[in-house]
Motif scaffolding. Structure first.
Motif, PDB file in Angstrom:
ATOM      1  N   LEU A 221       0.835  -1.184   0.000  1.00 43.77           N
ATOM      2  CA  LEU A 221       0.000   0.000   0.000  1.00 43.77           C
ATOM      3  C   LEU A 221       0.877   1.244   0.000  1.00 43.77           C
ATOM      4  CD1 LEU A 221      -2.593  -1.108   2.727  1.00 43.77           C
ATOM      5  CD2 LEU A 221      -3.039  -0.898   0.269  1.00 43.77           C
ATOM      6  N   ALA A 222       0.249   2.392  -0.136  1.00 44.18           N
ATOM      7  CA  ALA A 222       0.998   3.644  -0.130  1.00 44.18           C
ATOM      8  C   ALA A 222       1.246   4.103   1.309  1.00 44.18           C
ATOM      9  CB  ALA A 222       0.239   4.716  -0.902  1.00 44.18           C
ATOM     10  N   GLU A 223       2.210   4.988   1.453  1.00 39.52           N
ATOM     11  CA  GLU A 223       2.547   5.560   2.755  1.00 39.52           C
ATOM     12  C   GLU A 223       1.692   6.806   2.987  1.00 39.52           C
ATOM     13  OE1 GLU A 223       6.454   7.610   4.918  1.00 39.52           O
ATOM     14  OE2 GLU A 223       6.660   6.562   2.997  1.00 39.52           O
ATOM     15  N   PRO A 224       1.031   6.917   4.126  1.00 37.51           N
ATOM     16  CA  PRO A 224       0.220   8.108   4.393  1.00 37.51           C
ATOM     17  C   PRO A 224       1.100   9.284   4.809  1.00 37.51           C
ATOM     18  CG  PRO A 224       0.190   6.694   6.301  1.00 37.51           C
ATOM     19  CD  PRO A 224       1.003   5.961   5.240  1.00 37.51           C
ATOM     20  N   GLU A 225       0.550  10.478   4.731  1.00 42.61           N
ATOM     21  CA  GLU A 225       1.316  11.632   5.190  1.00 42.61           C
ATOM     22  C   GLU A 225       1.495  11.592   6.702  1.00 42.61           C
ATOM     23  OE1 GLU A 225      -0.655  15.243   4.179  1.00 42.61           O
ATOM     24  OE2 GLU A 225      -2.646  14.502   4.696  1.00 42.61           O
ATOM     25  N   LEU A 226       0.544  10.999   7.413  1.00 41.60           N
ATOM     26  CA  LEU A 226       0.650  10.750   8.846  1.00 41.60           C
ATOM     27  C   LEU A 226      -0.403   9.712   9.216  1.00 41.60           C
ATOM     28  CD1 LEU A 226      -0.870  13.699  10.940  1.00 41.60           C
ATOM     29  CD2 LEU A 226      -1.567  13.127   8.639  1.00 41.60           C
ATOM     30  N   PRO A 227      -0.271   9.044  10.367  1.00 41.44           N
ATOM     31  CA  PRO A 227      -1.258   8.035  10.747  1.00 41.44           C
ATOM     32  C   PRO A 227      -2.669   8.635  10.820  1.00 41.44           C
ATOM     33  CG  PRO A 227       0.721   7.788  12.060  1.00 41.44           C
ATOM     34  CD  PRO A 227       0.883   9.072  11.296  1.00 41.44           C
ATOM     35  N   TRP A 228      -3.663   7.794  10.567  1.00 41.66           N
ATOM     36  CA  TRP A 228      -5.046   8.276  10.443  1.00 41.66           C
ATOM     37  C   TRP A 228      -5.974   7.608  11.452  1.00 41.66           C
ATOM     38  CZ3 TRP A 228      -7.916   4.092   8.137  1.00 41.66           C
ATOM     39  CH2 TRP A 228      -7.130   3.136   7.463  1.00 41.66           C
ATOM     40  N   ILE A 229      -5.471   7.461  12.685  1.00 41.64           N
ATOM     41  CA  ILE A 229      -6.211   6.757  13.729  1.00 41.64           C
ATOM     42  C   ILE A 229      -7.608   7.348  13.917  1.00 41.64           C
ATOM     43  CG2 ILE A 229      -6.284   6.222  16.198  1.00 41.64           C
ATOM     44  CD1 ILE A 229      -3.225   6.054  16.127  1.00 41.64           C
ATOM     45  N   THR A 230      -7.723   8.645  14.008  1.00 38.81           N
ATOM     46  CA  THR A 230      -9.038   9.272  14.182  1.00 38.81           C
ATOM     47  C   THR A 230      -9.515   9.994  12.926  1.00 38.81           C
ATOM     48  OG1 THR A 230      -8.008  11.266  15.102  1.00 38.81           O
ATOM     49  CG2 THR A 230      -8.752   9.574  16.666  1.00 38.81           C
ATOM     50  N   ALA A 231      -8.790   9.883  11.842  1.00 36.33           N
ATOM     51  CA  ALA A 231      -9.192  10.523  10.586  1.00 36.33           C
ATOM     52  C   ALA A 231      -9.861   9.471   9.709  1.00 36.33           C
ATOM     53  CB  ALA A 231      -7.982  11.143   9.886  1.00 36.33           C
ATOM     54  N   ARG A 232     -11.173   9.338   9.831  1.00 39.37           N
ATOM     55  CA  ARG A 232     -11.896   8.259   9.162  1.00 39.37           C
ATOM     56  C   ARG A 232     -12.584   8.708   7.877  1.00 39.37           C
ATOM     57  NH1 ARG A 232      -9.095   4.815  11.600  1.00 39.37           N
ATOM     58  NH2 ARG A 232     -10.523   3.184  10.916  1.00 39.37           N
ATOM     59  N   ASP A 233     -12.175   9.864   7.383  1.00 39.19           N
ATOM     60  CA  ASP A 233     -12.839  10.415   6.199  1.00 39.19           C
ATOM     61  C   ASP A 233     -12.642   9.537   4.968  1.00 39.19           C
ATOM     62  OD1 ASP A 233     -10.370  12.288   4.671  1.00 39.19           O
ATOM     63  OD2 ASP A 233     -10.106  11.594   6.719  1.00 39.19           O
ATOM     64  N   GLY A 234     -11.490   8.881   4.863  1.00 39.40           N
ATOM     65  CA  GLY A 234     -11.253   8.035   3.693  1.00 39.40           C
ATOM     66  C   GLY A 234     -12.220   6.867   3.632  1.00 39.40           C
ATOM     67  N   ILE A 235     -12.451   6.224   4.771  1.00 44.23           N
ATOM     68  CA  ILE A 235     -13.386   5.098   4.798  1.00 44.23           C
ATOM     69  C   ILE A 235     -14.803   5.595   4.544  1.00 44.23           C
ATOM     70  CG2 ILE A 235     -14.371   3.304   6.282  1.00 44.23           C
ATOM     71  CD1 ILE A 235     -11.587   3.127   7.593  1.00 44.23           C
ATOM     72  N   ALA A 236     -15.160   6.718   5.155  1.00 38.89           N
ATOM     73  CA  ALA A 236     -16.488   7.284   4.921  1.00 38.89           C
ATOM     74  C   ALA A 236     -16.675   7.629   3.447  1.00 38.89           C
ATOM     75  CB  ALA A 236     -16.689   8.529   5.781  1.00 38.89           C
ATOM     76  N   GLU A 237     -15.625   8.148   2.825  1.00 37.16           N
ATOM     77  CA  GLU A 237     -15.709   8.496   1.403  1.00 37.16           C
ATOM     78  C   GLU A 237     -15.921   7.247   0.547  1.00 37.16           C
ATOM     79  OE1 GLU A 237     -13.131  10.929  -1.994  1.00 37.16           O
ATOM     80  OE2 GLU A 237     -12.111  10.105  -0.231  1.00 37.16           O
ATOM     81  N   PHE A 238     -15.184   6.184   0.856  1.00 33.99           N
ATOM     82  CA  PHE A 238     -15.309   4.964   0.064  1.00 33.99           C
ATOM     83  C   PHE A 238     -16.698   4.360   0.200  1.00 33.99           C
ATOM     84  CE2 PHE A 238     -14.869   0.271  -0.273  1.00 33.99           C
ATOM     85  CZ  PHE A 238     -14.555   0.214  -1.620  1.00 33.99           C
ATOM     86  N   VAL A 239     -17.206   4.270   1.431  1.00 28.09           N
ATOM     87  CA  VAL A 239     -18.535   3.685   1.626  1.00 28.09           C
ATOM     88  C   VAL A 239     -19.593   4.560   0.970  1.00 28.09           C
ATOM     89  CG1 VAL A 239     -20.225   2.898   3.319  1.00 28.09           C
ATOM     90  CG2 VAL A 239     -17.803   2.507   3.732  1.00 28.09           C
ATOM     91  N   ASN A 240     -19.402   5.867   1.010  1.00 27.80           N
ATOM     92  CA  ASN A 240     -20.358   6.749   0.337  1.00 27.80           C
ATOM     93  C   ASN A 240     -20.284   6.602  -1.173  1.00 27.80           C
ATOM     94  OD1 ASN A 240     -22.049   9.015   1.943  1.00 27.80           O
ATOM     95  ND2 ASN A 240     -20.313   8.329   3.174  1.00 27.80           N
ATOM     96  N   LEU A 241     -19.108   6.309  -1.703  1.00 28.64           N
ATOM     97  CA  LEU A 241     -19.032   6.034  -3.140  1.00 28.64           C
ATOM     98  C   LEU A 241     -19.799   4.754  -3.471  1.00 28.64           C
ATOM     99  CD1 LEU A 241     -18.105   6.541  -5.992  1.00 28.64           C
ATOM    100  CD2 LEU A 241     -15.913   5.469  -5.431  1.00 28.64           C
TER     101      LEU A 241
END
Length: 447
Positions: A221-241
């Protein structure tokens, strides 16, 4: 026995696909968690945090077939921790000198969130594949029925003539846009999680950032700019797609559901011999696929709402937020997968009845042709006056029970402006298609 219909031997085919079950069932999840633990050990060995020999042994034992899932479950219930049961069982399978290096400095979300990102990556590939297939089927419908006349409807009522190709082109373009959205989002979603206790990677000292890069590479996988422990926007975006994708399929299903009604009879699902619509009414051919597409989409939209709720997290870790994803993400993926499979079947087997479409256009005395006549009259008396004249003529004609042609010819205000030839020319349904065929060409010919 199964409490969830997705796992039902009898009904499971309606709520998921074997391909997606193979990604999301217990064995698959545990195996991928083990793969992530092995990748973590390999990355830590690469940056000098774990002995290379220990990382190798961990990889050799990272096999779900070497562990007992029932024992892992019992251990998990005993300790009350979501992954410690697995870690303990894995450590017991390893030599004592190696067990201390398993899960070295990592935390739950480093493993489970990386699993989530891998699931999103794999599901996104399946979604893209099936969206491509659905788009191709819709595009083929648009091409074949570019000039097939049918009634267009607004507010459930016949409005103006369109073509079936135009309707299918709208579907194809929408499906195509979802593929674009998917491609744009994947770099944001397909990233590892490695943060340790609070996301600062403090446990690994100066090796933290090199470890993050190595871990991403080993996992794939790709490296994130920083850990996303409480940043759940990516998962929310995918499920909304996924909610958007299934909503489009539901819209198509809803259209077929309505147009398959015998009193309309313009479209129908392909019928398979042996298919039964009703136990009590043997004649029925129900739009089963169309109906179920609407049901599935409703469930995915509900999942999407919960996924957005997961964005509201407290401080630097909040199990209340991200653990809901353990339910909504697999469900949304299962429902979306079967929705795409059914949508492809529906589009590829869709049957059209051009003659019935033509009959429905002519039904009711061709009043659907009022706009071309208003447009022709507007050139002589102005648009708003033309609307008033045509409106009054159609109202009078319907009250008398005559067709539109007769209604217009009976109004001297209209015949003073339009000849019989003008009226007949405007009553040709093709006079009301506008740019519909050209729009179909745009969609069909887009590379």
């Amino acid at each position: 026995m199964s409490a969830h219909l997705a796992d039902s031997v009898i009904y499971g085919h309606l709520w998921g696909t074997p391909e997606l079950h193979a990604l999301l069932d217990d064995e698959a999840r545990v195996q991928r968690w083990l793969d992530i633990l092995a990748a973590l050990a390999a990355a830590q060995a690469e940056v000098g945090l774990v002995p290379a020999d220990a990382a190798k042994v961990i990889a050799e034992h990272a096999d779900v077939n070497l562990l007992d899932l029932a024992e892992i479950g019992a251990e998990t219930r005993a300790c009350g921790h979501s992954t410690l049961g697995l870690i303990r069982r894995l450590r017991r399978a390893l030599p004592d000198s190696v067990g201390e290096w398993v899960y070295y400095g990592a935390t739950v979300q480093d493993i489970t969130d990386t699993w989530t990102a891998l699931v999103i990556r794999d599901v996104a590939s399946i979604v893209d594949r099936d969206l491509t297939r659905a788009e191709a089927a819709a595009t083929d419908l648009a091409r074949r029925h570019r000039d097939t006349l049918m009634p267009g409807r607004t507010h459930g009522q016949p409005g103006l003539p369109i073509t079936l190709g135009f309707k299918a082109a709208v579907w194809a373009a929408e499906l195509r846009r979802h593929r674009t959205r998917l491609a744009e989002g994947r770099p944001r979603w397909e990233i590892v999680q490695l943060g340790g206790a609070l996301g600062t990677m403090e446990f690994w000292g100066d090796a933290a950032l090199p470890l993050l890069a190595a871990f991403a590479r080993h996992v794939g996988l790709a490296e994130p700019e920083l850990p996303w422990i409480t940043a759940r926007d990516g998962i929310a975006e995918f499920v909304n797609l996924l909610a958007l994708v299934t909503a489009t399929l539901a819209k198509i299903g809803q259209e077929v559901y309505e147009l398959q009604r015998p009193e309309i009879g313009e479209l129908s699902e392909a019928f398979m011999p042996g298919q039964v619509g009703s136990i009590t009414m043997p004649h029925k051919r129900n739009p089963e696929l169309s109906e179920h597409l609407v049901t599935l989409a409703r469930l995915v939209r509900a999942n999407a709402t919960v996924a957005v709720e997961g964005m509201v997290a407290e401080h630097e870790r909040d199990g209340r937020a991200w653990k809901t994803e353990w339910i909504v993400l697999p469900e949304a993926c299962l429902y979306s997968g079967v929705s795409l499979a059914m949508g492809c079947r529906l589009l590829e087997g869709l049957e059209a009845d051009p003659e019935r479409m033509r009959q429905n256009l002519e039904a009711g005395g061709s009043y659907v042709m009022s706009e071309p006549l208003m447009r022709a009259l507007a050139e002589r008396v102005g648009k708003h006056t033309a609307h008033e004249l045509i409106y009054e003529a159609t109202l009078a004609g319907r009250q008398r029970g005559v067709d539109l042609r007769a209604a217009l010819l009976a109004d001297h205000r209209i015949t003073a402006q339009l000849t019989t030839e003008d009226i007949d020319r405007c009553l040709d349904p093709r006079a009301a298609l506008g740019a519909a065929p050209s729009f179909v060409d745009r969609v069909v010919n887009e590379p």
